[in-house]
Design an enzyme around this catalytic site. Structure first.
Site, mmCIF file in Angstrom:
data_model
loop_
_atom_site.group_PDB
_atom_site.id
_atom_site.type_symbol
_atom_site.label_atom_id
_atom_site.label_comp_id
_atom_site.label_asym_id
_atom_site.label_seq_id
_atom_site.Cartn_x
_atom_site.Cartn_y
_atom_site.Cartn_z
ATOM 1 N N ASP A 157 0.835 -1.207 0.000
ATOM 2 C CA ASP A 157 0.000 0.000 0.000
ATOM 3 C C ASP A 157 0.862 1.246 0.000
ATOM 4 O O ASP A 157 1.269 1.724 1.041
ATOM 5 C CB ASP A 157 -0.917 -0.042 1.224
ATOM 6 C CG ASP A 157 -1.993 1.015 1.200
ATOM 7 O OD1 ASP A 157 -2.126 1.719 0.186
ATOM 8 O OD2 ASP A 157 -2.699 1.151 2.215
ATOM 9 N N GLU A 192 -2.749 10.451 0.566
ATOM 10 C CA GLU A 192 -3.939 9.597 0.479
ATOM 11 C C GLU A 192 -4.303 8.992 1.821
ATOM 12 O O GLU A 192 -5.477 8.826 2.138
ATOM 13 C CB GLU A 192 -3.727 8.480 -0.554
ATOM 14 C CG GLU A 192 -4.990 7.690 -0.915
ATOM 15 C CD GLU A 192 -5.335 6.551 0.024
ATOM 16 O OE1 GLU A 192 -6.503 6.129 0.048
ATOM 17 O OE2 GLU A 192 -4.447 6.058 0.761
ATOM 18 N N GLU A 193 -3.297 8.657 2.625
ATOM 19 C CA GLU A 193 -3.575 7.927 3.872
ATOM 20 C C GLU A 193 -4.178 8.811 4.961
ATOM 21 O O GLU A 193 -4.598 8.295 5.995
ATOM 22 C CB GLU A 193 -2.294 7.266 4.397
ATOM 23 C CG GLU A 193 -1.736 6.185 3.479
ATOM 24 C CD GLU A 193 -2.591 4.915 3.452
ATOM 25 O OE1 GLU A 193 -3.630 4.870 4.144
ATOM 26 O OE2 GLU A 193 -2.211 3.979 2.733
HETATM 27 ZN ZN ZN Z 1 -3.469 2.954 -0.200
#
Ligand code: ZN
Ligand code: NAG
Length: 419
Positions: A157, A192-193
């Site tokens: 991720d 994004e996180e």
């Molecule tokens: Zn991600």
């Protein structure tokens, strides 16, 4: 925020270093991965021609820490890498996160071939930030095969997606003469996180970009176990405060326990049906933080929780409101005066196109940047690795998952280009 030509700004030293010479894999500056053994075994029977290059790129990305706010260095690496691969590159500065005001400049990276056009067929995108803490790159010893395990923060991720997307586009352009390189544009975003500020900045800038930028489809890279997601659940983030009245714990009738109210309310919410749908299943609920009171012998006057729901019902823009209403009703049932519900953000479930031949479908329960990219386009969501190991201490990916993603991204991009 504004766009700047990457070659003209910010990294003269970095660019000069790399101009006209071969990419130096970061492994040569002392990371634990072994590019020596990578090259040694490149001829292994199951190895595609791009294996070394893929692993070198992923190693460089994973070895560069990039938690929220700290994406400067990985962004610089990517700009440099993409320019060497022959892309035109722009960067888009994104303001520092509120809780990290003094970080080095962080930016989104946009890359394309040829002159910048207005209309692209496909945007290929993922994120370059990761969750903390940094976990170094480590590749299993012995001969590298599809079963070889690679550990490290971001392997899944989403640096695994970033690396395989780049390799896939390169591979597609070098092997398929029918693909017009100028139909594809790459975007790698920060943030994004946490708040999605990277993708939101990009989305906001679409309106004022010159030349303007449109795309018919977007392929988002997030860990989907190499399956094609039919959608992901929505989300709702709230704080709840319960106000009671303090008293000696021997005389509870003289007070009103905020903790008791909170426990009863949360219990009811856990047991309630918060809504379900055939595609997304049940809305789920999590009390992620729970606090209240001051001491064992005091009836507590105040309790608070931070909660998140994963939303399976309603529309994209409003599904979270359906769940918020149900939570609010339950709080009122328990006590119509004690609670304050403050929901900071949320969105409903998002569907994606999973009707592509050759892909297994999946539905995922986590959020992505899709809600943050507010434009008219067909969505695809695909990436190597499993969300079940992302964000954990043992995040890992296999060489086989990565190589399948390079192949699958090519199929997916071709499919999107031909729509
Ligand atoms: Zn991600
Ligand atoms: C969804 O919730 C219902 C009860 O409301 C339960 O019977 C069912 O097992 C749940 N489904 C899943 C997949 O958890």
């Amino acid at each position: 925020m504004h766009w700047a030509s990457a070659s003209a700004v910010v990294f003269p030293a970095l660019l000069a270093l790399c101009a006209g010479q071969q990419q130096q894999p970061l492994s040569e500056v002392g990371h634990s991965g072994s590019s020596a053994s990578t090259s040694q075994h490149a001829g292994a029977v199951d190895a595609p021609s791009y294996r070394d290059k893929l692993l070198e790129l992923l190693e460089a990305l994973v070895s560069t820490p990039s938690s929220n706010g700290e994406e400067n260095e990985v962004g610089q690496y990517l700009v440099d890498y993409l320019e060497q691969e022959g892309y035109q590159v722009d960067i888009q500065f994104v303001p520092p996160p509120k809780d990290h005001p003094n970080v080095k400049d962080r930016f989104n990276v946009l890359a394309w071939n040829g002159a910048r056009k207005s209309n692209y067929k496909t945007l290929v995108t993922s994120h370059i930030d990761v969750v903390p803490p940094h976990i170094p790159w480590e590749i299993e010893g012995g001969e590298i095969s599809k079963h070889t395990i690679i550990r490290g923060r971001g392997t899944t991720d989403a640096k695994g997606s970033v690396a395989t997307q780049i390799l896939a586009v390169n591979q597609l352009l070098s092997t398929n003469k029918h693909v017009n390189p100028e139909d594809i544009i790459l975007l790698f975003v920060v943030g994004e996180e946490t708040t999605g500020d990277g993708m939101k900045s990009f989305s906001d800038s679409l309106k004022n970009m010159s030349p303007p930028l449109t795309f018919e489809s977007a392929i988002f890279g997030e860990p989907t176990e190499n399956k094609l997601a039919c959608g992901h659940k929505g989300a709702l983030f709230c704080s709840v405060v319960a106000k009671g009245k303090d008293a000696h714990s021997g005389y509870p009738e003289l007070g009103k326990s905020a903790n008791e109210l909170m426990i009863r309310a949360m219990n009811k919410i856990y047991d309630a049906d918060l809504g379900s749908s055939p595609l997304f299943g049940n809305t789920t609920f999590n009390v992620g933080r729970f606090d209240g009171g001051v001491a064992a012998n005091v009836i507590p006057a105040r309790a608070f929780v931070d909660v998140a729901a994963r939303v399976a019902v309603g529309s994209e823009k409003d599904g979270q409101k359906v769940v918020q209403k149900k939570i609010s009703d339950i709080l009122n049932e328990v006590d119509d005066k004690a609670f304050t519900l403050d929901c900071t953000h949320g969105y409903g479930p998002y569907e994606c196109n999973c009707d592509v031949p050759g892909f297994e479908p999946i539905v995922v329960n986590y959020g992505t940047d899709i809600p943050n990219l507010d434009a008219d386009y067909v969505r695809y969501l695909y990436g190597p690795g499993s969300i079940l190991v992302a964000h954990g201490d043992h995040e890992y990916i296999t060489v086989g998952d990565l190589e399948k993603a390079v192949e699958d991204y090519q199929k997916l991009i071709l499919y999107a280009l031909n729509q």
